[in-house]
Design a protein around this motif. Structure first.
Motif, short mmCIF file in Angstrom:
data_model
loop_
_atom_site.label_atom_id
_atom_site.label_comp_id
_atom_site.label_asym_id
_atom_site.label_seq_id
_atom_site.Cartn_x
_atom_site.Cartn_y
_atom_site.Cartn_z
N ALA A 1 -20.22 -41.39 -45.92
CA ALA A 1 -21.42 -42.14 -45.54
C ALA A 1 -22.46 -42.09 -46.65
CB ALA A 1 -22.01 -41.59 -44.24
N ALA A 2 -22.65 -40.90 -47.21
CA ALA A 2 -23.64 -40.74 -48.28
C ALA A 2 -23.25 -41.52 -49.52
CB ALA A 2 -23.81 -39.26 -48.61
N ALA A 3 -21.97 -41.50 -49.87
CA ALA A 3 -21.50 -42.17 -51.09
C ALA A 3 -21.74 -43.68 -51.03
CB ALA A 3 -20.02 -41.89 -51.31
N GLY A 4 -21.55 -44.25 -49.85
CA GLY A 4 -21.73 -45.69 -49.72
C GLY A 4 -23.00 -46.09 -49.00
N ASP A 5 -23.84 -45.09 -48.67
CA ASP A 5 -25.07 -45.33 -47.89
C ASP A 5 -24.74 -46.20 -46.67
OD1 ASP A 5 -27.79 -44.89 -47.44
OD2 ASP A 5 -28.39 -46.73 -48.48
N ASP A 6 -23.68 -45.79 -45.94
CA ASP A 6 -23.07 -46.61 -44.91
C ASP A 6 -23.12 -45.92 -43.54
OD1 ASP A 6 -21.47 -48.25 -43.37
OD2 ASP A 6 -19.77 -48.22 -44.75
N LEU A 7 -23.92 -46.45 -42.66
CA LEU A 7 -24.08 -45.91 -41.31
C LEU A 7 -22.76 -45.93 -40.53
CD1 LEU A 7 -25.88 -44.85 -39.00
CD2 LEU A 7 -26.45 -47.22 -38.47
N LYS B 1 -20.00 -45.00 -41.43
CA LYS B 1 -19.15 -43.87 -41.79
C LYS B 1 -19.73 -42.53 -41.37
CE LYS B 1 -16.90 -46.30 -45.53
NZ LYS B 1 -16.66 -46.40 -46.96
N THR B 2 -20.68 -42.59 -40.44
CA THR B 2 -21.26 -41.37 -39.89
C THR B 2 -21.55 -41.59 -38.42
OG1 THR B 2 -22.94 -39.66 -40.25
CG2 THR B 2 -23.65 -41.96 -40.50
N VAL B 3 -22.21 -40.65 -37.78
CA VAL B 3 -22.58 -40.77 -36.38
C VAL B 3 -24.02 -41.26 -36.29
CG1 VAL B 3 -22.97 -39.49 -34.24
CG2 VAL B 3 -20.97 -38.99 -35.65
N HIS B 4 -24.23 -42.30 -35.54
CA HIS B 4 -25.56 -42.86 -35.32
C HIS B 4 -26.26 -41.96 -34.28
CE1 HIS B 4 -28.78 -45.45 -34.09
NE2 HIS B 4 -28.36 -46.47 -34.83
N TYR B 5 -27.16 -41.11 -34.74
CA TYR B 5 -27.73 -40.12 -33.83
C TYR B 5 -28.63 -40.73 -32.76
CZ TYR B 5 -31.18 -40.22 -37.66
OH TYR B 5 -32.04 -40.62 -38.64
N GLY B 6 -29.16 -41.91 -32.99
CA GLY B 6 -29.93 -42.59 -31.95
C GLY B 6 -29.05 -43.02 -30.80
N GLU C 1 -14.33 -40.45 -33.70
CA GLU C 1 -13.20 -39.90 -34.47
C GLU C 1 -13.68 -39.11 -35.69
OE1 GLU C 1 -9.90 -40.00 -33.81
OE2 GLU C 1 -10.33 -40.94 -31.89
N LEU C 2 -14.90 -39.36 -36.12
CA LEU C 2 -15.43 -38.67 -37.30
C LEU C 2 -15.79 -37.21 -37.03
CD1 LEU C 2 -17.85 -41.50 -38.50
CD2 LEU C 2 -15.62 -40.91 -39.48
N VAL C 3 -16.06 -36.90 -35.77
CA VAL C 3 -16.51 -35.55 -35.40
C VAL C 3 -15.30 -34.64 -35.22
CG1 VAL C 3 -17.78 -34.19 -33.70
CG2 VAL C 3 -18.56 -36.50 -34.30
N ARG C 4 -15.29 -33.54 -35.98
CA ARG C 4 -14.18 -32.57 -35.89
C ARG C 4 -14.45 -31.48 -34.87
NH1 ARG C 4 -14.79 -32.64 -41.57
NH2 ARG C 4 -15.60 -30.54 -41.41
N LYS C 5 -15.72 -31.12 -34.75
CA LYS C 5 -16.10 -30.02 -33.86
C LYS C 5 -17.53 -30.27 -33.39
CE LYS C 5 -17.10 -25.84 -35.53
NZ LYS C 5 -16.97 -24.48 -36.12
N VAL C 6 -17.87 -29.73 -32.22
CA VAL C 6 -19.22 -29.88 -31.70
C VAL C 6 -19.65 -28.58 -31.03
CG1 VAL C 6 -18.47 -30.84 -29.48
CG2 VAL C 6 -20.76 -31.34 -30.31
N GLU C 7 -20.91 -28.27 -31.14
CA GLU C 7 -21.51 -27.18 -30.38
C GLU C 7 -22.62 -27.80 -29.53
OE1 GLU C 7 -22.48 -23.04 -31.92
OE2 GLU C 7 -24.49 -23.92 -31.66
N VAL C 8 -22.55 -27.59 -28.24
CA VAL C 8 -23.53 -28.15 -27.31
C VAL C 8 -24.19 -27.03 -26.52
CG1 VAL C 8 -23.85 -29.60 -25.26
CG2 VAL C 8 -22.30 -30.34 -27.06
N SER C 9 -25.51 -27.05 -26.47
CA SER C 9 -26.27 -26.12 -25.64
C SER C 9 -27.03 -26.93 -24.59
CB SER C 9 -27.27 -25.32 -26.47
OG SER C 9 -26.61 -24.48 -27.39
N VAL C 10 -26.95 -26.48 -23.35
CA VAL C 10 -27.71 -27.08 -22.27
C VAL C 10 -28.70 -26.03 -21.79
CG1 VAL C 10 -27.65 -28.08 -19.96
CG2 VAL C 10 -25.82 -28.59 -21.58
N HIS C 11 -29.98 -26.37 -21.88
CA HIS C 11 -31.06 -25.49 -21.44
C HIS C 11 -31.52 -25.94 -20.06
CE1 HIS C 11 -31.93 -24.08 -25.67
NE2 HIS C 11 -31.31 -25.22 -25.91
#
Length: 121
Positions: free
Chosen positions: A43-49, A51-56, A89-99
């Motif tokens: 994503a960084a190399a091509g400044d391409d959204l 190729k990453t996760v859209h956090y919004g 598919e881009l995400v290999r692992k996730v850590e989630v906390s629920v408060h």
């Protein structure tokens, strides 16, 4: 393999999760932290959204889960949120906390937090 992360912290939403009837009826605020592990170099190399996760969009999807179908346990809620994060598919692992800062505990406390880690495959 890179150790890049995208973190979304302090996402607030109102849900009706809990064991007690009052929790299901009245609802309360839940706070979600999600850290996604992925390779951000393409994503960084091509400044391409694309190729990453859209956090919004991720934030909106997580809020839908919190505001959606009630569950008894925040462990179950955390599992559902992790599934949303791993949908990319881009995400290999996730850590989630629920408060659950307003948990029905008749003592003085700061927070109740369940944190899970899930990986693809």
């Amino acid at each position: 393999m890179s150790a890049d992360r995208i973190a979304l912290k302090g996402l607030r939403a109102r849900g009706r999760h809990g064991v007690l009837p009052a929790e299901r009826e009245l609802g309360q605020e839940f706070v979600v932290d999600a850290t996604l592990f992925l390779d951000t170099a393409p994503a960084a190399a091509g400044d391409d959204l694309a190729k990453t996760v859209h956090y919004g969009e991720l934030a909106e999807a997580l809020v839908e889960v919190v505001e959606g179908e009630p569950v008894k346990l925040i462990e179950t809620l955390a599992e559902r949120l992790a599934d949303v994060c791993l949908a990319s598919e881009l995400v290999r692992k996730v850590e989630v906390s629920v408060h659950k800062p307003a948990a029905p505990i008749p003592l003085v406390f700061d927070d109740v937090v369940v944190t899970i880690e899930r990986s693809r495959g």
